[in-house]
Design a protein around this motif. Structure first.
Motif, PDB file in Angstrom:
ATOM      1  N   PRO A  36      14.233  35.966  25.698  1.00 29.51           N
ATOM      2  CA  PRO A  36      15.070  35.004  26.433  1.00 29.51           C
ATOM      3  C   PRO A  36      15.442  33.767  25.629  1.00 29.51           C
ATOM      4  CG  PRO A  36      13.385  35.889  27.873  1.00 29.51           C
ATOM      5  CD  PRO A  36      13.079  36.419  26.502  1.00 29.51           C
ATOM      6  N   LEU A  40      19.264  32.631  24.874  1.00 32.24           N
ATOM      7  CA  LEU A  40      19.818  31.329  25.232  1.00 32.24           C
ATOM      8  C   LEU A  40      20.396  30.615  24.017  1.00 32.24           C
ATOM      9  CD1 LEU A  40      17.209  30.041  27.849  1.00 32.24           C
ATOM     10  CD2 LEU A  40      19.510  30.919  28.263  1.00 32.24           C
ATOM     11  N   TYR A  43      23.637  32.236  23.495  1.00 29.41           N
ATOM     12  CA  TYR A  43      24.524  31.812  24.578  1.00 29.41           C
ATOM     13  C   TYR A  43      25.153  30.460  24.261  1.00 29.41           C
ATOM     14  CZ  TYR A  43      25.614  30.080  29.346  1.00 29.41           C
ATOM     15  OH  TYR A  43      26.221  29.550  30.458  1.00 29.41           O
ATOM     16  N   PRO A 119      23.103  24.445  28.432  1.00 28.73           N
ATOM     17  CA  PRO A 119      21.689  24.033  28.303  1.00 28.73           C
ATOM     18  C   PRO A 119      21.478  22.535  28.425  1.00 28.73           C
ATOM     19  CG  PRO A 119      22.236  25.713  26.668  1.00 28.73           C
ATOM     20  CD  PRO A 119      23.523  25.321  27.326  1.00 28.73           C
ATOM     21  N   PHE A 124      17.043  26.741  32.294  1.00 23.59           N
ATOM     22  CA  PHE A 124      17.189  28.187  32.452  1.00 23.59           C
ATOM     23  C   PHE A 124      15.814  28.829  32.563  1.00 23.59           C
ATOM     24  CE2 PHE A 124      21.134  26.806  30.748  1.00 23.59           C
ATOM     25  CZ  PHE A 124      22.095  27.771  31.012  1.00 23.59           C
ATOM     26  N   TYR A 126      14.237  32.831  32.798  1.00 24.37           N
ATOM     27  CA  TYR A 126      14.534  34.259  32.755  1.00 24.37           C
ATOM     28  C   TYR A 126      14.057  34.945  34.035  1.00 24.37           C
ATOM     29  CZ  TYR A 126      14.170  39.178  31.451  1.00 24.37           C
ATOM     30  OH  TYR A 126      14.265  40.553  31.425  1.00 24.37           O
ATOM     31  N   PHE A 140      19.447  34.868  34.374  1.00 25.84           N
ATOM     32  CA  PHE A 140      18.657  33.641  34.362  1.00 25.84           C
ATOM     33  C   PHE A 140      18.927  32.838  35.633  1.00 25.84           C
ATOM     34  CE2 PHE A 140      19.008  34.775  29.954  1.00 25.84           C
ATOM     35  CZ  PHE A 140      17.827  34.346  29.355  1.00 25.84           C
ATOM     36  N   THR A 142      19.179  29.147  37.143  1.00 25.28           N
ATOM     37  CA  THR A 142      19.555  27.868  36.541  1.00 25.28           C
ATOM     38  C   THR A 142      19.342  26.745  37.541  1.00 25.28           C
ATOM     39  OG1 THR A 142      21.859  28.286  37.180  1.00 25.28           O
ATOM     40  CG2 THR A 142      21.227  28.854  34.930  1.00 25.28           C
ATOM     41  N   ILE A 157      24.092  36.918  31.555  1.00 29.15           N
ATOM     42  CA  ILE A 157      24.625  36.774  30.206  1.00 29.15           C
ATOM     43  C   ILE A 157      24.807  38.147  29.584  1.00 29.15           C
ATOM     44  CG2 ILE A 157      24.227  35.779  27.928  1.00 29.15           C
ATOM     45  CD1 ILE A 157      22.578  33.606  29.246  1.00 29.15           C
TER      46      ILE A 157
END
Length: 238
Positions: A36, A40, A43, A119, A124, A126, A140, A142, A157
């Motif tokens: 994860p 991220l 991402y 972020p 976030f 997982y 995820f 959020t 994602i």
């Protein structure tokens, strides 16, 4: 009567598994294909590198039920924050000519950069992984770092591009909930559908949108964002 009582007793009795079938247990969440933290990081990089079309056109349909029932199709032209919205049909009737509205300072509310949780603004966590064809996406939860009137509560994602394929949101007003899905069209990552629901008074209002026929021209005609002139009116012949 005996048959009905027997059926009711069977429905009320606790379920039992046959002796040769072991009791069912929930499947464990499969481990993520990518850690994860690594996903991220990818991402954040993908969002920063994602190109935003300066000029585009698309069509969308909207179906709304609840407070007001309507069905419409629209064609939209955008350049920067300028937008031309043409209403093509309403409740099954084609409009000739279409009804036109011009907005000279309006951001694209369904653009990825307007909706994707980042972020620096969200925490976030997982949740799980889901198969998407031959690859695996990661889901995820959020949480916004600062309170607001609306918030993204979940993002899925894409395992290949590390860009969002779906987001889920909530709003303070009327307990609203909804989702937006995204996909690639040519080199751009754009919205493909959106749903929203909210309770206003005692009425549940639901809205569905579908986005399609994306085009990415290099430029638009200068008259695209000019205020449309009204049709001439004529006095009746005596």
């Amino acid at each position: 009567m005996i048959g009905l009582l027997t059926l009711a007793a069977a429905l009320l009795a606790p379920p039992t598994a046959p002796p040769d079938v072991p009791p069912l247990h929930p499947r464990p969440t499969p481990p993520p294909a990518i850690a994860p933290a690594s996903m991220l990081a990818r991402y954040a990089e993908a969002l920063a590198a994602n190109p935003t079309p300066a000029v585009l056109s698309f069509e969308y349909s909207i179906d709304q039920t609840g407070l007001r029932d309507l069905q419409q199709t629209h064609r939209v032209f955008r350049s920067g924050n300028s937008e031309r919205d043409e209403l093509l049909s309403a409740d099954g009737k084609k409009l000739v000519p279409p009804s036109i509205r011009i907005f000279l300072s309006r951001r694209n509310r369904y653009a990825l950069e307007a909706l994707a949780p980042r972020p620096e603004a969200y925490r976030f966590r997982y949740l799980n992984s889901v198969r998407d064809g031959r690859h695996t996406d990661e889901v995820f939860a959020t949480t916004p770092r600062a309170p607001g009137n609306a918030a993204i509560v979940q993002v899925t994602i894409d395992g290949l591009t590390a860009l969002p394929v779906a987001i889920h949101f909530v709003t303070r007003a009327h307990g609203g909930t909804g989702s937006v899905t995204f996909a690639r069209v040519q080199k751009y990552w754009v919205a493909t559908s959106a749903t929203a629901a909210a309770t206003v008074g005692q009425t549940l209002a639901i809205e569905h949108l579908a986005f399609y026929r994306y085009r990415f021209p290099s430029t638009l005609a200068g008259s695209t964002f000019s205020t449309p002139r009204p049709l001439p009116s004529f006095r009746p012949t005596p």
